[in-house]
Design an enzyme around this catalytic site. Structure first.
Site, PDB file in Angstrom:
ATOM      1  N   THR A   1      45.468  36.988  13.695  1.00 22.74           N
ATOM      2  CA  THR A   1      46.012  37.415  14.992  1.00 22.74           C
ATOM      3  C   THR A   1      46.770  38.728  14.806  1.00 22.74           C
ATOM      4  O   THR A   1      46.615  39.672  15.581  1.00 22.74           O
ATOM      5  CB  THR A   1      46.962  36.343  15.564  1.00 22.74           C
ATOM      6  OG1 THR A   1      46.358  35.072  15.380  1.00 22.74           O
ATOM      7  CG2 THR A   1      47.218  36.554  17.019  1.00 22.74           C
TER       8      THR A   1
ATOM      9  N   ASP B   1      43.432  27.832   6.797  1.00 24.47           N
ATOM     10  CA  ASP B   1      44.345  28.961   6.603  1.00 24.47           C
ATOM     11  C   ASP B   1      45.292  28.697   5.445  1.00 24.47           C
ATOM     12  O   ASP B   1      45.539  29.573   4.626  1.00 24.47           O
ATOM     13  CB  ASP B   1      45.161  29.206   7.884  1.00 24.47           C
ATOM     14  CG  ASP B   1      44.350  29.981   8.915  1.00 24.47           C
ATOM     15  OD1 ASP B   1      43.126  30.066   8.715  1.00 24.47           O
ATOM     16  OD2 ASP B   1      44.916  30.476   9.891  1.00 24.47           O
TER      17      ASP B   1
END
Length: 535
Positions: free
Chosen positions: A103, A400
């Protein structure tokens, strides 16, 4: 569009079907491209940080994805614009290389584009802007290197790794049990890590999910979980010290490859044929028993007669196991995959301390656990959750966290999160701008402003006053010369990220700055867009 005249003044056309193409050139093209890139980054801006919002995406066939992961959001959003697609690829490459920070990289690229637009309006040439950005990204990456800390961890002391993984998980939906999930991720990585070579093969970590239970029931299994059960309900549910034969050949009498016809005109002939088949199968089972196998895992199926025979001979079997799972089972148990029945020998059997079948809840869902393997280099993370979306999102979050642990094993430098690293770079780049005469100086200052957009977004998403908070933190960093001051998103009362234990990997941050700058340079260099008009 592009008209040229020959010596008699007759026009001839250079672009084919030019009236049906639309064309943007010069500053208009750059502005259109910049606004497309910025629009994509605005979407992701709100999902940055621990208080970031999630996005819900519905695919054309009605599947719903709820996610906070930048790369996933952009993958699922069907972006049509060419520049928008560049942003999607930007976050994808960050995902492939680092696995985390997908992001942030898009938010940073969007901020750089916004700054570039202001410079273009002042009449600065796009190439000079791009060069200025390039210089400043080098400065920022070198500065990150300076302020990074080495993290010492060993196979026994994994606390530093867990802290960094918790930072990653805190921005996800699973942050209420981030501690346990971070520990699971780190233990999983440590189990398969090759610490001498500083390498981790994430393919050896299988992430399985099953709807039901609660998030806290997520567990790490040192072994493999297969979503299958024993082929016959009366076979033993638990086998200790199992010797596993892993077969990829069909467990049934062979069918001749050629076209053939068997004429059976009497009952006797039929019976001999049937006996022959049964005999053949008996021999196959016997061969498995002779080698010493106590469990057969087969990639193909076998019919009920075979099942019955196996049951009688006390040889438990599992059928229809997928190829990837077979490979993982072979790696974990140290066995060999046997493609031909004749090649089955004792050396090729895998060994496992315990093979058990476990049932879940009131449904008839059963799974096979293969544990205490000879070579525990393959592990499974088994996720439970209330619904399918939750499990999918947890899988992405765990991915992640696994990537962060892997990056730390590769390179154990960390920088402080919460926008601290960005603010520190911004101060350094701003200070260095005075050394450059000429137009680049503007671009370098603009780069420093763009770096502040990440802490700004963090403050905005946490409901703080963005400008006030960021300038306060910046002032504090300059005054105390302390690179650990970041945005206090969780309202703990301290902006020191060392106390809050908010860490990010150095290579992840450097990659973000480099990738974002490259994409922005590429977008700035486009000055002519020729596209077919939509009919």
């Amino acid at each position: 569009m592009a008209l040229a005249f020959d010596e008699y003044g007759r026009p001839f056309i250079i672009l084919r079907e030019q009236e049906s193409k639309s064309r943007l050139r010069g500053i208009d093209a750059q502005k259109a491209n910049i606004s497309a890139g910025v629009a994509v980054s605005r979407i992701l801006r709100t999902s940055l940080g621990p208080k970031g919002m999630d996005k819900m995406l519905q695919s054309p066939d009605g599947d719903i994805t709820i996610t906070n992961d930048g790369a996933t959001i952009l993958e699922q959003m069907d972006v049509d614009n060419q520049i928008g697609k560049l942003m999607v690829e930007l976050s994808r490459s960050q995902d492939y290389e680092i696995g985390d920070g997908t992001t942030g990289v898009v938010v940073l690229a969007g901020a750089l584009l916004e700054q570039a637009e202001k410079l273009l309006e002042r009449g600065i040439h796009p190439i000079r802007v791009a060069e200025g950005f390039e210089i400043s990204s080098k400065m920022a990456v070198d500065h990150l290197e300076k302020i990074s800390h080495k993290f010492d961890f060993s196979a026994t002391n994994i606390e530093p790794l867990v802290q960094t993984c918790m930072t990653t998980l805190s921005s996800k939906i699973v942050n209420r049990c981030k501690r346990s999930l971070a520990e699971i991720a780190v233990k999983g990585v440590m189990a398969v890590a090759d610490l001498e070579r500083k390498d981790v093969n994430l393919d050896l970590i299988k992430v399985e999910g099953k709807v039901g239970g609660k998030l806290e029931d997520t567990e790490l299994v040192y072994g493999i979980i297969v979503d299958k059960d024993m082929s016959h309900p009366q076979m033993p549910k638990q086998i200790e010290d199992a010797k596993i034969a892993i077969l990829t050949c069909p467990f049934e009498p062979p069918k001749p490859k050629t076209k053939h016809k068997v004429d059976i005109d009497t009952v006797e002939k039929f019976q001999t044929l049937r006996k022959q088949e049964q005999q053949y199968f008996d021999d196959m089972v016997q061969q498995c028993k002779d080698v010493g196998a106590t469990l057969v895992i087969c990639q193909w199926g076998f019919d009920d007669e075979a099942n019955h025979l196996l049951m009688h001979r006390n040889l438990p079997a599992v059928r229809w196991v997928g190829g990837v799972e077979l490979e993982l089972i072979a790696i974990a148990t140290g066995g060999r995959i046997v493609p031909r029945f004749q090649e089955l020998t004792t050396e090729k059997l895998g060994k496992a301390g315990l093979v058990r079948e476990k049932a879940f809840g009131t449904t008839k869902d059963r799974m096979l656990y293969i544990e205490h393997c000879a070579n525990s280099k393959a592990v499974t993370i088994f996720i439970r959750g209330g619904n399918k979306m939750m499990i999918e999102e947890t899988k992405r979050s765990i991915h992640d966290a696994l990537c962060v642990a892997r990056n730390l094993i590769r390179n154990n430098s960390i920088v402080y999160g919460g926008g601290a690293a960005e603010i520190s770079c911004s101060i350094a780049v701003e200070a260095a701008a005075d050394k450059y005469p000429g137009v680049e100086q503007y671009a370098i200052r603009a780069f420093a402003d763009a770096l502040d957009s990440v802490p700004m977004a963090l403050a905005e998403n946490s409901g703080l006053q963005p400008i006030e908070t960021v300038s306060a933190v910046k002032a504090q960093q300059i005054k105390e010369n302390n690179h650990c001051c970041g945005i206090d998103c969780n309202d703990t009362g301290t902006s020191d990220m060392r106390e809050q234990n908010v860490f990010e990997t150095l290579i992840g941050k450097q990659q973000q700055i480099l990738l974002a700058t490259q994409v922005v340079k590429m977008i700035l260099k486009i000055d002519d867009v020729i596209s077919p008009t939509e009919y």
